[in-house]
Design a protein around this motif. Structure first.
Motif, PDB file in Angstrom:
ATOM      1  N   SER A   1      33.939  64.820 -18.618  1.00  0.00           N
ATOM      2  CA  SER A   1      33.037  64.934 -19.778  1.00  0.00           C
ATOM      3  C   SER A   1      33.592  65.836 -20.871  1.00  0.00           C
ATOM      4  CB  SER A   1      31.670  65.460 -19.321  1.00  0.00           C
ATOM      5  OG  SER A   1      31.713  66.854 -19.033  1.00  0.00           O
TER       6      SER A   1
ATOM      7  N   GLY B   1      24.813  60.409 -13.508  1.00  0.00           N
ATOM      8  CA  GLY B   1      25.526  61.124 -14.555  1.00  0.00           C
ATOM      9  C   GLY B   1      25.337  62.625 -14.599  1.00  0.00           C
TER      10      GLY B   1
ATOM     11  N   TYR C   1      26.846  62.845 -17.938  1.00  0.00           N
ATOM     12  CA  TYR C   1      28.011  62.043 -18.311  1.00  0.00           C
ATOM     13  C   TYR C   1      28.157  60.919 -17.290  1.00  0.00           C
ATOM     14  CZ  TYR C   1      32.609  61.129 -20.388  1.00  0.00           C
ATOM     15  OH  TYR C   1      33.681  60.566 -21.043  1.00  0.00           O
ATOM     16  N   GLN C   2      27.940  59.694 -17.750  1.00  0.00           N
ATOM     17  CA  GLN C   2      27.887  58.559 -16.835  1.00  0.00           C
ATOM     18  C   GLN C   2      29.287  58.058 -16.477  1.00  0.00           C
ATOM     19  OE1 GLN C   2      25.114  57.851 -15.513  1.00  0.00           O
ATOM     20  NE2 GLN C   2      23.684  58.829 -16.933  1.00  0.00           N
TER      21      GLN C   2
ATOM     22  N   GLU D   1      17.129  59.088 -18.455  1.00  0.00           N
ATOM     23  CA  GLU D   1      18.504  59.507 -18.157  1.00  0.00           C
ATOM     24  C   GLU D   1      18.665  61.027 -18.121  1.00  0.00           C
ATOM     25  OE1 GLU D   1      23.050  59.468 -19.932  1.00  0.00           O
ATOM     26  OE2 GLU D   1      21.407  58.725 -21.166  1.00  0.00           O
TER      27      GLU D   1
END
Length: 368
Positions: A119, A144, A161-162, A237
């Protein structure tokens, strides 16, 4: 004075696939790598996983792509900023550019720290999760969340951060010690409690086959858990609301890990955390005593700890536990919030609720 507005409206598709594989693991991994078209590859793993699965992975990777392997010591105590710095320095020396791809080969620690590296390296590069533990397969590799621990608490420095994909080989679990199978099953049970009553009773009635990794039952456990986690993450998310339900057991669980110096397995800490937080829910009149007993029963059935004595903590750490809960990233202005079950298969509608410290202390005392 002048005022200038910067308008940045994002329309990003961060979707990715979760692949549950056995014999097709190699071809699946190669297909994903070819679709990314990386200029170079970096594999990050640990000292235990490297002996078990690194050669299998390296033999699969495209030979025409320059590849670096970075190995770190195994254990939660190495999920720290110094480890992240070490990995970054190795990758910089290697010369990976922004089009490179990082592969996280390992359990939750490897996935978390590697994802955090990805990331921030050159402000973000692609990475793939290749989880090798049950806990990583059904929980930490999805969604993530990437981070490192600090002396002030677990996962306090990190990002959302996926990955580009999560690719698991269930045959890797054949090398997993039974203690680490149980470690992962704590999060499986958590998923059932927060979202799926039918799955909860499946776990209650199929203990022997699940704990012994019967392939048919194992695939069901992994797929069901991944579906539960996926639905939560898709809905929220970055944990602004609904995703908070995944924190069930973790407010107390992270405090247990912190006071132990991260010597207690995450799933074991969360198991005790779920019992204590369920008891708090029952004491608040939210969860029935019958459902509390069932939650405690299924955890004990799978050989998971249900009180603080079983993880060898003594009452003299109680004040430190409360202090860590106050400093937890889920707290607000030093006040402790928890995600509590209202029944098996369902959580409170507000997703988290303020808990009085006096109630926390009272319930903690009952479980030493």
């Amino acid at each position: 004075m002048p005022e200038i507005r910067v308008n940045i409206i994002r329309h990003e598709d961060l979707s990715y696939n979760i692949y549950i594989c056995d014999s097709e693991f190699g071809s699946t991994l190669n297909q994903v790598i070819q679709s990314i078209k990386p200029t170079s590859l970096v594999v990050v793993t640990d000292s235990v996983v490297s002996k078990l699965h690194l050669r299998t992975l390296l033999d699969i990777l495209p030979k025409e792509i320059k590849t670096l392997t970075v190995q770190i010591p195994s254990g939660e105590e190495y999920k720290v900023r110094k480890t992240k710095e070490y990995i970054e320095d190795r990758i910089l020396e290697f010369g990976m550019d922004r089009k490179g791809l990082i592969i996280a080969l390992g359990g939750g620690v490897i996935g978390d720290v590697t994802g955090f590296v990805a990331s921030t390296y050159m402000r973000g590069v692609s990475f793939i999760q290749v989880p090798t533990t049950l806990l990583a397969m059904i929980d930490s590799s999805i969604g993530g969340k990437v981070a490192v621990d600090t002396p002030f608490g677990k996962n306090m420095i990190g990002a959302f951060y996926q990955p580009k994909a999560v690719i698991m080989n269930i045959d890797f679990l054949n090398t997993l010690p039974v203690e680490h199978v149980r470690n992962g099953l704590a999060e499986v049970i958590k998923h059932a409690i927060i979202s799926d009553e039918e799955f909860f009773y499946f776990l209650l009635n199929n203990k022997d086959e699940v704990i012994n990794l019967n392939k048919e039952k194992l695939v069901k456990v992994i797929e069901t858990s991944c579906m539960i986690k996926k639905k939560v993450v898709e809905n929220d998310e970055k944990e602004s609301g609904f995703r908070k339900v995944l924190n069930f057991g973790h407010t107390v669980g992270h405090a247990i890990e912190s006071v132990s110096g991260y010597k207690i397995l995450h799933g074991f800490a969360v198991s005790v955390g779920m019992v204590i937080e369920s008891k708090i829910s029952a004491r608040m009149g939210i969860l029935s005593s019958e459902d509390f007993e069932k939650i405690q029963k299924v955890l004990a059935l799978y050989g998971l700890p249900t009180n603080l004595r079983e993880v060898r903590l003594k009452p003299n750490v109680m004040n430190d536990m409360v202090k860590f809960m106050r400093g937890d990233k889920k707290s607000i202005s030093g006040e402790i919030y928890m995600s509590l079950p209202k029944k098996i298969g369902g959580m409170i509608d507000t997703f988290s609720v303020l808990i009085e410290e006096s109630l926390i202390v009272s319930v903690l005392k009952e479980h030493f």
